[in-house]
Write a protein that holds these residues in place. Structure first.
Motif, PDB file in Angstrom:
ATOM      1  N   THR A 251      38.122  -3.941  -4.872  1.00  0.00           N
ATOM      2  CA  THR A 251      39.384  -3.214  -4.996  1.00  0.00           C
ATOM      3  C   THR A 251      40.389  -4.146  -5.667  1.00  0.00           C
ATOM      4  O   THR A 251      40.564  -5.292  -5.220  1.00  0.00           O
ATOM      5  CB  THR A 251      39.928  -2.779  -3.629  1.00  0.00           C
ATOM      6  N   ILE A 252      41.003  -3.664  -6.732  1.00  0.00           N
ATOM      7  CA  ILE A 252      42.037  -4.440  -7.410  1.00  0.00           C
ATOM      8  C   ILE A 252      43.340  -3.657  -7.357  1.00  0.00           C
ATOM      9  O   ILE A 252      43.382  -2.482  -7.722  1.00  0.00           O
ATOM     10  CB  ILE A 252      41.671  -4.724  -8.883  1.00  0.00           C
ATOM     11  N   VAL A 253      44.390  -4.321  -6.894  1.00  0.00           N
ATOM     12  CA  VAL A 253      45.735  -3.761  -6.900  1.00  0.00           C
ATOM     13  C   VAL A 253      46.563  -4.640  -7.827  1.00  0.00           C
ATOM     14  O   VAL A 253      46.723  -5.835  -7.552  1.00  0.00           O
ATOM     15  CB  VAL A 253      46.354  -3.734  -5.489  1.00  0.00           C
ATOM     16  N   GLY A 254      47.039  -4.075  -8.915  1.00  0.00           N
ATOM     17  CA  GLY A 254      47.816  -4.889  -9.833  1.00  0.00           C
ATOM     18  C   GLY A 254      47.952  -4.247 -11.198  1.00  0.00           C
ATOM     19  O   GLY A 254      47.359  -3.185 -11.475  1.00  0.00           O
TER      20      GLY A 254
ATOM     21  N   LEU B 293      38.820  -4.110 -13.676  1.00  0.00           N
ATOM     22  CA  LEU B 293      37.662  -3.702 -12.867  1.00  0.00           C
ATOM     23  C   LEU B 293      36.381  -3.650 -13.689  1.00  0.00           C
ATOM     24  O   LEU B 293      35.280  -3.772 -13.136  1.00  0.00           O
ATOM     25  CB  LEU B 293      37.941  -2.330 -12.237  1.00  0.00           C
ATOM     26  N   ALA B 294      36.474  -3.458 -14.989  1.00  0.00           N
ATOM     27  CA  ALA B 294      35.290  -3.238 -15.823  1.00  0.00           C
ATOM     28  C   ALA B 294      34.273  -4.360 -15.677  1.00  0.00           C
ATOM     29  O   ALA B 294      33.056  -4.126 -15.713  1.00  0.00           O
ATOM     30  CB  ALA B 294      35.700  -3.081 -17.284  1.00  0.00           C
ATOM     31  N   GLU B 295      34.741  -5.602 -15.520  1.00  0.00           N
ATOM     32  CA  GLU B 295      33.820  -6.735 -15.390  1.00  0.00           C
ATOM     33  C   GLU B 295      32.956  -6.594 -14.137  1.00  0.00           C
ATOM     34  O   GLU B 295      31.761  -6.886 -14.152  1.00  0.00           O
ATOM     35  CB  GLU B 295      34.610  -8.041 -15.353  1.00  0.00           C
TER      36      GLU B 295
ATOM     37  N   PRO C  79      33.110   3.743 -10.679  1.00  0.00           N
ATOM     38  CA  PRO C  79      34.470   3.203 -10.553  1.00  0.00           C
ATOM     39  C   PRO C  79      35.526   4.303 -10.676  1.00  0.00           C
ATOM     40  O   PRO C  79      35.258   5.376 -11.212  1.00  0.00           O
ATOM     41  CB  PRO C  79      34.562   2.260 -11.755  1.00  0.00           C
ATOM     42  N   TRP C  80      36.724   4.020 -10.186  1.00  0.00           N
ATOM     43  CA  TRP C  80      37.856   4.913 -10.421  1.00  0.00           C
ATOM     44  C   TRP C  80      39.165   4.133 -10.295  1.00  0.00           C
ATOM     45  O   TRP C  80      39.168   3.000  -9.787  1.00  0.00           O
ATOM     46  CB  TRP C  80      37.857   6.111  -9.483  1.00  0.00           C
ATOM     47  N   CYS C  81      40.228   4.742 -10.767  1.00  0.00           N
ATOM     48  CA  CYS C  81      41.524   4.081 -10.747  1.00  0.00           C
ATOM     49  C   CYS C  81      42.626   5.111 -10.545  1.00  0.00           C
ATOM     50  O   CYS C  81      42.580   6.193 -11.131  1.00  0.00           O
ATOM     51  CB  CYS C  81      41.747   3.323 -12.063  1.00  0.00           C
ATOM     52  N   THR C  82      43.587   4.781  -9.699  1.00  0.00           N
ATOM     53  CA  THR C  82      44.809   5.562  -9.566  1.00  0.00           C
ATOM     54  C   THR C  82      45.890   4.831 -10.352  1.00  0.00           C
ATOM     55  O   THR C  82      46.189   3.660 -10.073  1.00  0.00           O
ATOM     56  CB  THR C  82      45.220   5.716  -8.092  1.00  0.00           C
TER      57      THR C  82
ATOM     58  N   VAL D 263      45.709   0.946  -8.749  1.00  0.00           N
ATOM     59  CA  VAL D 263      44.735   0.673  -7.690  1.00  0.00           C
ATOM     60  C   VAL D 263      43.375   1.113  -8.218  1.00  0.00           C
ATOM     61  O   VAL D 263      43.142   2.302  -8.437  1.00  0.00           O
ATOM     62  CB  VAL D 263      45.078   1.422  -6.385  1.00  0.00           C
ATOM     63  N   ALA D 264      42.495   0.149  -8.450  1.00  0.00           N
ATOM     64  CA  ALA D 264      41.178   0.441  -9.023  1.00  0.00           C
ATOM     65  C   ALA D 264      40.102  -0.008  -8.045  1.00  0.00           C
ATOM     66  O   ALA D 264      40.252  -1.027  -7.348  1.00  0.00           O
ATOM     67  CB  ALA D 264      41.011  -0.277 -10.360  1.00  0.00           C
ATOM     68  N   ARG D 265      39.014   0.755  -8.018  1.00  0.00           N
ATOM     69  CA  ARG D 265      37.943   0.417  -7.070  1.00  0.00           C
ATOM     70  C   ARG D 265      36.586   0.783  -7.631  1.00  0.00           C
ATOM     71  O   ARG D 265      36.430   1.763  -8.362  1.00  0.00           O
ATOM     72  CB  ARG D 265      38.156   1.141  -5.740  1.00  0.00           C
ATOM     73  N   VAL D 266      35.588  -0.004  -7.227  1.00  0.00           N
ATOM     74  CA  VAL D 266      34.192   0.318  -7.474  1.00  0.00           C
ATOM     75  C   VAL D 266      33.401  -0.104  -6.243  1.00  0.00           C
ATOM     76  O   VAL D 266      33.705  -1.117  -5.620  1.00  0.00           O
ATOM     77  CB  VAL D 266      33.657  -0.392  -8.738  1.00  0.00           C
ATOM     78  N   GLY D 267      32.420   0.701  -5.866  1.00  0.00           N
ATOM     79  CA  GLY D 267      31.600   0.361  -4.701  1.00  0.00           C
ATOM     80  C   GLY D 267      32.328   0.570  -3.396  1.00  0.00           C
ATOM     81  O   GLY D 267      33.256   1.379  -3.284  1.00  0.00           O
ATOM     82  N   LEU D 268      31.918  -0.192  -2.387  1.00  0.00           N
ATOM     83  CA  LEU D 268      32.424  -0.001  -1.033  1.00  0.00           C
ATOM     84  C   LEU D 268      33.768  -0.673  -0.829  1.00  0.00           C
ATOM     85  O   LEU D 268      34.061  -1.705  -1.429  1.00  0.00           O
ATOM     86  CB  LEU D 268      31.435  -0.594  -0.015  1.00  0.00           C
ATOM     87  N   ASN D 269      34.590  -0.077   0.047  1.00  0.00           N
ATOM     88  CA  ASN D 269      35.733  -0.804   0.581  1.00  0.00           C
ATOM     89  C   ASN D 269      35.416  -1.193   2.023  1.00  0.00           C
ATOM     90  O   ASN D 269      34.325  -0.911   2.529  1.00  0.00           O
ATOM     91  CB  ASN D 269      37.026   0.002   0.464  1.00  0.00           C
TER      92      ASN D 269
END
Length: 727
Positions: free
Chosen positions: A644-647, A654-656, A580-583, A589-595
């Motif tokens: 992808t979570i924006v908020g 995203l951790a869940e 995972p990563w987050c800006t 803007v956080a993401r894990v896996g594919l977009n």
């Protein structure tokens, strides 16, 4: 006859022979079924004409191998079945080596001059490597073929390897594999019925056939390791079990783990404990972002029912707060703490002098293993005139005490975006320049476009598709010249922040002298166990790649420490499945896996589920009702491919999903989990509910509806009229 005519004749003969093989379907004679059906006739002929049979077999095998035709494997098995183990091994061994050498010679005669003349400048390193260690490389490929043997024959012909070297290495290198296949052939030759397939001999032969590549690979690993280490005498005793270079996230975690398992470990740091994350990266940037967010809340007072709220601040005091935050966290990474844990902390500049030794402060430390965790440094692009200005980087930014009036940021990645928004909220006039079509290039377009719009709403000037070319300083005026499509754009600035990425700290401390290999991106090349080509030297963190995150550095550190200390007994491959990563912009803007873009590139069938946060009670109550949760699932399944979570607090939310993906939990499990109301975390359950609704069993629900209707009874007053019928 000229060389050109000779080549044409040879090509014509080869083409005719290969064409004949396929036109007349000669391959049908090189199948196990055909050879088995003719076994009795072969055995009879072989008994009467032993020498002639062997000669014919030898000639056919050489021809098949020399022309790179399919069938060599079947012929090897057939040889074992017809001639017995020792005879077949002798004949096949010579036939395969002779045929391979002929293919090598033909490839060299036809193609080498052309290939070397056309690509010689790019093949210099390969040619030098073949001349230096070509025999060993060929032996490795023969013993554990990474490519089919016929490819090896043809490719090696294009290199400077001598013919006699190619022949004898092939003869020796293929012997073990030939023996395994010939032995399998002897067992196949004994099968008289279906029951013979289950005989111990045939089962053992195929077990050996399957295990041989693994065994051969292990042998080659040992041989390679000994070859590398032979130049360096091993000490009789060691000062340490492990020496770690660099006290950033990777180095600290590596040292912590080593000390926890009672290894004697030394940690060497030439600058400051905590590395970039504590001193110039994650900690100071998040402290600054928090201060900037407080200012933004004051400006949003009306959203919270407040008439007016002002935030008075002094830029220097804000920057001093950043330093105070670093100071409060510093004890977590301090020399005092790590010495209490059992780590020998040494301040100084280290140099690796052998696979078993590190020199620091004039002292040589001997060690069984070394972990390189030297991190990365800001990359400075080759922009003309850049040296004329006192530019800032993520390392030097924190020395600022005077607020820039016009801040120019080159780079649209995480660092550039986070700092652009933070400094704009602190009252700077910010211009962000990015050479690609959009900022946040690793994310989907919807997320990147949303953040860009937020930036522009906050007064940030975002210039994409602008390529920085030159810095000009004239009469105290500083400006950056950019190419934008067919136009030239000039941007004036007071201070310039370079944020275009980071380069690994992989050289300058002895690794290149030892022959440690680097990748094309400048990282130290490591295997899945984080081991370099020198078996006692491991890497973790930014210097190893492929990710440059503090959390992945810590993740790699466990593997580096355990493999360095216990790899002789058990090794663990680094697990990169769920990263995972987050800006930390606002919103995050956080993401894990594919977009979506990556899933399409990999041709993966997927479905998209999206839940907008303007529907979430807590987000509405907090006036943070912007952004979304977007989930990619495998088509027809609740298996999560990426999120992808924006908020607000996207990184926390995203951790869940990281947990779910790590342990194979789908959206149904998330939907069935209680989430506290009202929280932002409810967004995850709501998103799972959106997916469930889209996959509701409509036919089943239709029958259930009928079931309930009948249980209410006909003519029920609460029963709505069905279409086409009266109540």
């Amino acid at each position: 006859m000229t060389g050109k005519k000779s080549r044409l004749i040879i090509i014509a003969v080869i083409v005719l022979l290969i064409a004949a093989f396929f036109i007349f379907d000669l391959g049908r004679f090189l199948t196990l079924d055909y050879l088995k059906s003719q076994q009795a006739a072969f055995d009879s002929y072989y008994t009467e004409h032993t020498t002639r049979t062997l000669a014919i077999y030898l000639a056919i095998y050489i021809l098949v191998t020399a022309l790179s035709l399919p069938g060599a494997t079947v012929m090897t098995l057939a040889g074992g079945a017809m001639f017995g183990f020792w005879t077949a091994l002798l004949v096949v061994s010579f036939a395969s080596s002779i045929g391979a050498t002929l293919a090598f010679i033909v490839s060299r005669f036809l193609l080498r001059d052309w290939v070397q003349n056309r690509f010689g400048d790019k093949l210099g390193a390969i040619n030098a490597g073949v001349e230096r260690e070509g025999a060993f490389y060929l032996f490795s490929l023969r013993l554990v073929p990474l490519f089919p043997f016929f490819v090896i024959n043809l490719v090696m012909g294009l290199t400077p390897m001598k013919v006699r070297t190619f022949y004898w290495v092939s003869q020796v290198g293929m012997l073990a594999g030939t023996a395994v296949y010939v032995n399998a052939g002897t067992q196949l030759g004994r099968i008289e019925s279906a029951a013979g397939i289950l005989s111990p001999g045939i089962i053992i032969s195929f077990v050996i056939l399957g295990l041989f590549p693994l065994f051969a690979k292990k042998v080659m690993e040992i041989v390679k390791a000994r070859q590398v280490m032979a130049r360096h005498p091993k000490p009789e005793h060691f000062d340490y079990n492990l020496v770690v270079l660099g006290a950033g996230s990777a180095g600290l975690v590596t040292s912590y783990i080593a000390a926890a398992v009672k290894a004697k470990v030394a940690l060497i740091e030439k600058h400051r404990m905590g590395g970039d994350c504590l001193n110039t990266g994650c900690v100071p940037s998040k402290a600054l972002i928090r201060s900037a967010k407080m200012i933004s809340y004051a400006r949003r007072a009306g959203e919270f029912g407040l008439r007016k709220m002002e935030a008075e601040f002094n830029f220097a005091e804000v920057m001093e707060r950043v330093q105070s935050v670093i100071a409060r966290i510093e004890p977590h990474d301090s020399v005092k703490r790590y010495r209490e844990l059992g780590v020998d902390c040494i301040e100084g500049e280290a140099r690796v002098t052998s696979p078993y030794s590190v020199e620091v402060n004039g002292r040589t430390l001997t060690t069984r293993a070394i972990v390189v965790a030297t991190g990365a440094a800001p990359y400075i692009p080759p922009i003309k005139g850049i040296e004329q200005v006192d530019y800032l980087t993520s390392d030097t930014l924190w020395e600022l005490r005077e607020k820039p009036e016009k801040l120019l940021i080159i780079g649209g990645g995480p660092i550039g975006c986070e700092m652009a928004q933070a400094f704009a909220r602190l009252g700077c006039e910010v211009t962000q320049v990015e050479m690609r079509p959009r900022i946040m290039g690793r994310e989907d377009a919807d997320a990147a476009d949303f953040i860009r719009q937020r930036f522009e709403d906050e007064g940030i000037r975002v210039l994409t598709e602008h390529v920085a070319r030159e810095v000009r300083v004239e009469e105290g005026r500083q400006a950056l010249l950019c190419d934008h499509r067919d136009n030239k754009v000039e941007i004036e600035f007071d201070r310039l922040l370079i944020a275009v990425g980071r380069r690994p700290n992989a050289t300058g401390f002895g690794l290149e002298e030892l022959g440690v290999r680097l990748t094309g991106r400048g990282n130290i090349e490591v295997d899945p166990f984080l081991r370099t080509n020198i078996p006692t030297i491991f890497c973790a963190g930014d210097v190893a790649g492929p990710y440059q995150f503090t959390h992945t550095a810590g993740h790699q550190a466990w593997y580096a420490a355990v493999n360095a200390l216990f790899g002789d007994f058990k090794k663990f491959k680094t697990d990169y499945r769920v990263i995972p990563w987050c800006t930390f912009t606002d919103p995050e803007v956080a993401r894990v896996g594919l977009n979506e873009r990556e899933a399409r590139q990999q041709d993966i069938a997927f479905e998209v589920t999206r839940y907008d946060l303007d529907d979430l009670d807590r987000a509405i109550a907090d006036s943070e009702d912007h952004g979304w949760v977007k989930i990619l699932t495998r088509k027809g399944s609740d298996k999560i491919l990426g999120v992808t979570i924006v908020g607000t607090h996207a990184g926390d939310l995203l951790a869940e999903y990281v947990l779910a993906m790590k342990h194979g939990l789908g959206l149904n499990k998330i939907l069935g989990t209680i989430h506290i109301y009202p929280t932002m975390a409810e967004a995850n359950k709501m998103a799972a509910g959106v997916w469930k609704k889209a996959h509701a069993p409509e036919k089943l629900l239709h029958w259930i509806e009928k079931f309930h209707r009948r249980r209410r009874g006909k003519g029920s007053a609460a029963d709505p009229a069905e279409p086409g019928r009266e109540n």
